[in-house]
Design a protein around this motif. Structure first.
Motif, short mmCIF file in Angstrom:
data_model
loop_
_atom_site.label_atom_id
_atom_site.label_comp_id
_atom_site.label_asym_id
_atom_site.label_seq_id
_atom_site.Cartn_x
_atom_site.Cartn_y
_atom_site.Cartn_z
N UNK A 45 0.88 -1.27 -0.04
CA UNK A 45 -0.18 -0.10 0.08
C UNK A 45 0.91 1.24 -0.01
N UNK A 46 1.26 1.66 -1.12
CA UNK A 46 2.20 2.97 -1.30
C UNK A 46 2.66 3.04 -2.82
N UNK A 47 2.94 4.35 -3.02
CA UNK A 47 3.44 4.63 -4.51
C UNK A 47 4.98 4.39 -4.31
N UNK A 48 5.54 4.31 -5.75
CA UNK A 48 6.86 4.17 -5.86
C UNK A 48 7.34 5.27 -7.10
N UNK A 49 8.27 6.11 -6.42
CA UNK A 49 8.59 7.05 -7.26
C UNK A 49 10.45 7.09 -7.77
N UNK A 50 10.75 7.06 -9.08
CA UNK A 50 12.40 6.96 -9.10
C UNK A 50 12.35 8.12 -9.84
N UNK A 51 13.62 8.95 -9.34
CA UNK A 51 13.82 10.18 -9.83
C UNK A 51 14.82 9.99 -11.14
N UNK A 52 15.19 11.05 -11.63
CA UNK A 52 16.15 11.18 -12.68
C UNK A 52 17.46 10.29 -12.63
N UNK A 53 17.54 9.30 -13.36
CA UNK A 53 18.80 8.49 -13.55
C UNK A 53 18.76 7.40 -12.62
N UNK A 99 5.84 5.91 -10.57
CA UNK A 99 6.27 6.98 -11.74
C UNK A 99 7.82 7.24 -11.97
N UNK A 100 8.13 7.23 -13.24
CA UNK A 100 9.54 7.02 -13.52
C UNK A 100 10.03 8.28 -14.22
N UNK A 101 10.82 8.98 -13.87
CA UNK A 101 11.34 10.27 -14.31
C UNK A 101 12.58 10.13 -15.49
N UNK A 102 12.92 11.02 -16.25
CA UNK A 102 13.76 10.95 -17.26
C UNK A 102 15.05 10.09 -16.84
N UNK A 103 15.34 9.31 -17.72
CA UNK A 103 16.57 8.57 -17.41
C UNK A 103 16.54 7.26 -16.47
N UNK A 104 15.42 7.14 -15.68
CA UNK A 104 15.14 5.90 -15.02
C UNK A 104 15.02 4.74 -15.56
N UNK A 105 15.71 3.75 -15.11
CA UNK A 105 15.51 2.33 -15.85
C UNK A 105 15.06 1.30 -14.97
N UNK A 106 14.27 0.33 -15.12
CA UNK A 106 14.05 -0.92 -14.30
C UNK A 106 14.62 -2.01 -15.40
N UNK A 107 15.11 -2.84 -14.86
CA UNK A 107 15.64 -4.05 -15.60
C UNK A 107 14.62 -5.25 -15.71
N UNK A 108 13.94 -5.31 -14.67
CA UNK A 108 13.00 -6.60 -14.75
C UNK A 108 11.53 -5.86 -15.09
N UNK A 109 10.47 -6.76 -14.40
CA UNK A 109 9.11 -6.34 -14.69
C UNK A 109 8.73 -5.26 -13.82
N UNK A 110 7.76 -4.30 -14.08
CA UNK A 110 7.27 -3.32 -13.46
C UNK A 110 5.67 -3.84 -13.22
N UNK A 111 5.18 -4.01 -12.06
CA UNK A 111 3.70 -4.69 -12.05
C UNK A 111 3.13 -3.53 -10.85
N UNK A 112 1.70 -3.58 -11.15
CA UNK A 112 0.83 -3.08 -9.97
C UNK A 112 -0.58 -3.56 -10.35
N UNK A 113 -1.37 -3.69 -9.18
CA UNK A 113 -2.61 -3.99 -9.39
C UNK A 113 -3.64 -2.67 -9.58
N UNK A 114 -3.76 -1.87 -8.58
CA UNK A 114 -4.52 -0.68 -8.39
C UNK A 114 -3.59 0.42 -8.40
N UNK A 115 -3.18 0.96 -9.48
CA UNK A 115 -2.31 2.21 -9.48
C UNK A 115 -1.90 2.72 -10.75
#
Length: 238
Positions: A103-111, A126-142
């Motif tokens: 229960x909470x948001x996730x925020x990744x800043x620049x780079x 929320x992903x800002x410019x230059x942010x990278x995730x190598x694996x899967x990004x998942x959410x149910x209600x968000x």
């Protein structure tokens, strides 16, 4: 879904997994917050009722809390960060192995770079410019929002909106599952926007009704379960 390890995080993975090495300080609390001081190295940080703050350039193997958020400072590194009731935020150029919250948001800043998965149940990402995730990004209600960012292992959702902006890239496709039981977040269908110069590499599969908008400059592959509406300009029609 697992994908290749991001090159900038190889050093982090080796540092966190190599052994034997001198024991790093670990901190555990039931009540109260925990702070990892700037530039220091830690083992595990564990709190039940309190947030965790990881200051600039600190290195933490694992951060976990039940009731509280996790904040990771600029250029800090954390092997894994998880919380039940609280958000997770990473400042500029921070690095992580994986992130999860219920229960909470996730925020990744620049780079910011995350080597593996990012997961939340009830909360946006929320992903800002230059942010990278190598694996899967998942959410149910968000809602999920990428701005000039990259996801390497696909996106998986049920009820949330999705927006790719400014040349964002998703590798591994996009999948929306059909809601089960009481997972509905409302009667409105999710709004999926593949914006200007953005790209989805892999199939987009929709097991439920969505509104799908694809910018005329965007690049996508096969779409199953929805009809893409092409648009021009900055925003799709409302």
């Amino acid at each position: 879904m697992r994908v290749r390890t991001l090159v900038p995080l190889v050093a982090l993975s080796l540092a966190l997994s190599a052994g034997p090495a001198p024991a790093k300080e670990s901190i555990s609390k039931v009540f109260g917050g925990i702070t990892a001081e700037e530039g220091r190295e830690y083992g595990s940080l564990d709190s039940v009722n309190g947030g965790i703050t990881i200051r600039e350039n600190a290195v933490v193997r694992e951060a976990e809390t039940v009731n509280g958020g996790i904040s990771v400072g600029e250029r800090a590194r954390v092997g894994s960060a998880s919380t039940v009731n609280g958000g997770i935020s990473l400042d500029r150029e921070a690095q992580a192995g994986n992130l999860s919250t219920v229960n909470g948001a996730i925020r990744l800043a620049d780079g910011v770079q995350v080597e593996d998965e990012v997961e939340t149940v009830n909360g946006g990402v929320k992903l800002m410019p230059g942010a990278r995730i190598g694996g899967e990004l998942s959410t149910v209600n968000g809602a999920i929002s990428l701005r000039r960012a990259v996801v390497g292992g696909g996106i998986h959702s049920v009820n949330g909106d999705l927006t790719l902006e400014d040349g964002s890239v998703v590798r591994g496709g996009i999948r929306y599952e059909k809601p089960k039981g009481w997972n509905w977040s409302g009667s409105r269908d999710p709004r999926v926007v593949i914006g200007r110069d953005s790209e989805v590499v892999g199939e987009m599969v929709f097991e439920r009704e969505v509104e799908l908008f694809v910018h005329e400059t965007a690049r996508i592959g096969k779409v199953t379960g929805a009809t893409a509406q092409r648009y021009s300009g900055d925003q799709p029609p409302r």
